[in-house]
Design a protein around this motif. Structure first.
Motif, PDB file in Angstrom:
ATOM      1  N   ASP A 143       0.799  -1.108  -0.016  1.00 29.16           N
ATOM      2  CA  ASP A 143       0.065  -0.067  -0.072  1.00 29.16           C
ATOM      3  C   ASP A 143       0.780   1.219  -0.066  1.00 29.16           C
ATOM      4  N   TYR A 161      -1.525  -5.224  -1.664  1.00 24.87           N
ATOM      5  CA  TYR A 161      -2.686  -4.330  -0.930  1.00 24.87           C
ATOM      6  C   TYR A 161      -3.110  -5.143   0.216  1.00 24.87           C
ATOM      7  N   ARG A 214      -9.714   4.238  -2.806  1.00 25.62           N
ATOM      8  CA  ARG A 214      -9.618   2.928  -1.840  1.00 25.62           C
ATOM      9  C   ARG A 214     -10.945   2.920  -1.194  1.00 25.62           C
TER      10      ARG A 214
END
Length: 320
Positions: free
Chosen positions: A130, A148, A179
């Motif tokens: 991330d 992720y 997101r």
């Protein structure tokens, strides 16, 4: 004779995560000693052969960031000069990721500098999680796998948030809208956005809510929580607008400065962070903190990289 096996090395930034990764891969951490001379120079000794081996060095960007970054660079270079076949830097939290653009005159793009340093030191591959801005992958001349935390977050919400079907996913700023909408779509929930105005860095002056949160469980989603001022103010804004409870789920819990006091005194029901950054000590002072373990995702990425399998499987909704 070399078996070209996986060798996992750990710096001093997050040995607990490195041990979890090694355990999941059914191996031991390689024997590495990282010390400091009396003049504060970093000294690295690798206590076993890494010749022709597949080396993975786990070092997160947290704590004394500059020291830990220097440790990582020296370890990479030590492995390179010791004839390792391939060196992969595993950075669960990428250092200087927030300095990714020239947002004002004479500002440095420090994330690019870190990328150059890693490449020059001898890293052949980078695994991270991330990134604050996914364009940072383009700063490197070597392959970068940006994993992720979203699948782990989805699983946590389903298993640990009561009444999650009556929830609404909230992004605390416009930058995290993508997101938050992705998580909302996968859970088939509504989405709201908070617009914040900053007077200066780390200090939010005013917040405006876009969306209806009345009588719903609000779940704030962000990639990083530093001083937690944003989360504290966002929770107050949401409760003032009629939310029944507020959860915050963050990938990288930096939690610096007065963050713990802010969380304890805020209207947040729970703050959930992953273990890309160590916070075992902080949990003792903050009962609202909870943890998502991402060691399985990192271990699987390492295994797939070593075996030449596709890592993109982990980018999807594969929750391990």
């Amino acid at each position: 004779m070399s078996s070209n096996s996986i060798r996992i090395l750990a710096g001093n930034s997050h040995p607990a995560l490195a041990k979890l990764i090694a355990k999941r891969l059914g191996t031991e951490l390689a024997n590495v000693t990282v010390t400091k001379y009396s003049n504060q120079e970093t000294a690295v000794t690798i206590g076993e052969s890494v010749r022709d081996e597949d080396v993975f060095i786990v070092q997160s960007g947290c704590g004394e960031i500059n020291d830990h970054l220097m440790e990582l660079l020296i370890m990479i270079n030590a492995c390179k000069t010791a004839s390792a076949r391939r060196i992969t830097a595993v950075l669960p939290c990428f250092p200087y990721a927030r300095q990714d653009k020239k947002d004002k005159s004479r500002a440095p793009i420090s994330a690019k500098l870190v990328a150059n340093m890693l490449t020059v030191a001898g890293a052949d591959h980078v695994i991270t999680m991330d990134l604050h801005a996914s364009q940072i992958q383009g700063f490197f001349d070597c392959p970068v796998d940006n994993l992720y935390g979203e699948p782990s977050v989805l699983r946590y919400i389903r298993e640990n948030v009561p009444e999650w079907k009556n929830a609404i996913i909230v992004s605390p700023d416009a930058g995290g809208a993508k997101r938050a909408t992705s998580i909302a779509d996968h859970l088939d929930l509504d989405f709201a956005l908070i617009h914040k105005e900053r007077k200066k860095a780390n200090e939010v002056s005013r917040m405006v809510l876009v969306g209806d949160v009345k009588d719903k469980v609000a779940i704030l989603v962000d990639d990083m929580a530093d001083t937690c001022g944003t989360l504290g103010l966002a929770a107050k804004t949401l409760m003032d607008n009629g939310a029944s409870a507020v959860y915050a789920i963050v990938i990288h819990g930096v939690l610096s400065g007065k963050a713990l006091d802010v969380i304890n005194n805020s209207m947040l029901t729970r703050v959930v962070v992953t273990n890309t950054i160590p916070h075992a000590e902080k949990k003792k002072h903050c009962p609202k903190l909870d943890t998502i373990d991402v060691s399985a995702v990192l271990a699987e990425a390492i295994r797939r990289t070593h075996n030449g399998e596709s890592v993109s499987y982990l980018f999807g909704l594969a929750s391990i």
